[in-house]
Design a protein around this motif. Sequence first.
Motif, mmCIF file in Angstrom:
data_model
loop_
_atom_site.group_PDB
_atom_site.id
_atom_site.type_symbol
_atom_site.label_atom_id
_atom_site.label_comp_id
_atom_site.label_asym_id
_atom_site.label_seq_id
_atom_site.Cartn_x
_atom_site.Cartn_y
_atom_site.Cartn_z
ATOM 1 N N LEU A 22 0.835 -1.210 0.000
ATOM 2 C CA LEU A 22 0.000 0.000 0.000
ATOM 3 C C LEU A 22 0.865 1.255 0.000
ATOM 4 O O LEU A 22 0.617 2.194 -0.775
ATOM 5 N N VAL A 23 1.880 1.272 0.847
ATOM 6 C CA VAL A 23 2.812 2.414 0.884
ATOM 7 C C VAL A 23 3.487 2.576 -0.469
ATOM 8 O O VAL A 23 3.647 3.696 -0.973
ATOM 9 N N SER A 24 3.873 1.468 -1.080
ATOM 10 C CA SER A 24 4.546 1.503 -2.376
ATOM 11 C C SER A 24 3.649 2.095 -3.462
ATOM 12 O O SER A 24 4.088 2.927 -4.267
ATOM 13 N N LEU A 25 2.380 1.692 -3.479
ATOM 14 C CA LEU A 25 1.454 2.191 -4.496
ATOM 15 C C LEU A 25 1.243 3.701 -4.362
ATOM 16 O O LEU A 25 1.194 4.427 -5.361
ATOM 17 N N VAL A 26 1.129 4.156 -3.105
ATOM 18 C CA VAL A 26 0.964 5.596 -2.877
ATOM 19 C C VAL A 26 2.222 6.343 -3.289
ATOM 20 O O VAL A 26 2.156 7.386 -3.966
ATOM 21 N N ALA A 27 3.389 5.835 -2.884
ATOM 22 C CA ALA A 27 4.653 6.492 -3.214
ATOM 23 C C ALA A 27 4.898 6.508 -4.721
ATOM 24 O O ALA A 27 5.422 7.485 -5.270
ATOM 25 N N ASP A 28 4.497 5.432 -5.398
ATOM 26 C CA ASP A 28 4.666 5.389 -6.860
ATOM 27 C C ASP A 28 3.887 6.507 -7.538
ATOM 28 O O ASP A 28 4.369 7.133 -8.486
ATOM 29 N N LYS A 29 2.680 6.756 -7.043
ATOM 30 C CA LYS A 29 1.853 7.809 -7.641
ATOM 31 C C LYS A 29 2.409 9.204 -7.316
ATOM 32 O O LYS A 29 2.382 10.097 -8.154
ATOM 33 N N VAL A 30 2.906 9.359 -6.101
ATOM 34 C CA VAL A 30 3.422 10.667 -5.688
ATOM 35 C C VAL A 30 4.704 11.007 -6.438
ATOM 36 O O VAL A 30 4.876 12.129 -6.949
ATOM 37 N N TYR A 31 5.633 10.037 -6.510
ATOM 38 C CA TYR A 31 6.949 10.306 -7.096
ATOM 39 C C TYR A 31 7.049 9.937 -8.577
ATOM 40 O O TYR A 31 8.081 10.152 -9.205
ATOM 41 N N LYS A 32 5.970 9.343 -9.124
ATOM 42 C CA LYS A 32 5.914 8.992 -10.541
ATOM 43 C C LYS A 32 6.999 7.995 -10.951
ATOM 44 O O LYS A 32 7.495 8.019 -12.079
ATOM 45 N N LYS A 33 7.403 7.148 -10.040
ATOM 46 C CA LYS A 33 8.371 6.097 -10.357
ATOM 47 C C LYS A 33 8.254 5.006 -9.302
ATOM 48 O O LYS A 33 7.668 5.214 -8.227
ATOM 49 N N GLU A 34 8.807 3.841 -9.623
ATOM 50 C CA GLU A 34 8.728 2.723 -8.683
ATOM 51 C C GLU A 34 9.540 3.034 -7.440
ATOM 52 O O GLU A 34 10.714 3.381 -7.515
ATOM 53 N N SER A 35 8.915 2.893 -6.270
ATOM 54 C CA SER A 35 9.588 3.212 -5.015
ATOM 55 C C SER A 35 10.102 1.963 -4.305
ATOM 56 O O SER A 35 11.185 1.964 -3.734
ATOM 57 N N ILE A 36 9.311 0.904 -4.326
ATOM 58 C CA ILE A 36 9.685 -0.355 -3.674
ATOM 59 C C ILE A 36 9.494 -1.482 -4.684
ATOM 60 O O ILE A 36 8.426 -1.621 -5.272
ATOM 61 N N GLY A 37 10.534 -2.275 -4.860
ATOM 62 C CA GLY A 37 10.474 -3.352 -5.848
ATOM 63 C C GLY A 37 9.519 -4.458 -5.439
ATOM 64 O O GLY A 37 9.292 -4.711 -4.254
ATOM 65 N N GLY A 38 8.969 -5.115 -6.437
ATOM 66 C CA GLY A 38 8.057 -6.226 -6.172
ATOM 67 C C GLY A 38 8.732 -7.362 -5.423
ATOM 68 O O GLY A 38 8.124 -8.008 -4.565
ATOM 69 N N ALA A 39 10.021 -7.604 -5.707
ATOM 70 C CA ALA A 39 10.750 -8.666 -5.020
ATOM 71 C C ALA A 39 10.897 -8.358 -3.535
ATOM 72 O O ALA A 39 10.870 -9.269 -2.696
#
Length: 267
Positions: free
Chosen positions: A172-189
């Motif tokens: 959830l944090v990753s999805l929010v951060a991805d939208k805010v920063y417009k790039k992947e923040s936390i890898g799926g692995a």
Amino acid sequence: MSIMYFSPAFAAAMTACAFVLGAVMASFINCMQIRLTEKKPVFGRSCCPNCGHKLSWYELVPVLSYIFLKGKCKSCKQRISPRYLIVEVLFGLMYAGLLWGFGLSAELAEYVILFTILAAEAIWDYATFEVPDTLHILAIINWLAFLWAHGPLERLKSGLFAGVIYAGAILLVSLVADKVYKKESIGGADIKLIFVLGLYFGWKAMLLLIILSCVTGLLLALAFRAGMQKAFPFIPALVLSAYICAFAAEPIIRWYTSLFGLGEHIH
């Protein structure tokens, strides 16, 4: 059974064997990671990455060969990456530490397999920023195989709860951060590994593990001089934190909760 109950000579011999086994496993995993990543044949004799010289048996002895050859290829004299020596020594120390920490027990077997898989994930992540899902699956199979040694039903419930809660929260944090920063923040692995670690460590130890991984991740990034704009693999920090928690999570949690008189209320 703790190896401290054995004679000093026997304990030393067992420790040396554990170190050698770890170094050999490191050599194998290093080789597999490079060959699979570069799409080279998995089987076949090892060779110098610079000149293609086929390595003799005495050039393949973990740790010792690198030292005696002074980190250079016998044929072309080109320098060989110190990664091989570093990983072999770290694996050897990891195996020896597990032997001393858990003695001759089912827990030792479980953690040797687990941390071999986790260390392989750290190598893959550091080298390629990608981790094969096969490694996560192997770790889950290992967890299932050793359920019998921990009280199957309780560990099944606590492990699944911790895995889902922590991995879900990080996702959830990753999805929010991805939208805010417009790039992947936390890898799926990273998220998959957090789920796997939750299975093993439960919700209390996982909270400590996450906190430690943030600290160790920052320290590792600084050590490797990774700037804020440069991606840095996070899985090595998770693995190092998991290793610390395997030994120290319970005493740290007991100490912390005792400061507030919460020990008897937290289960």
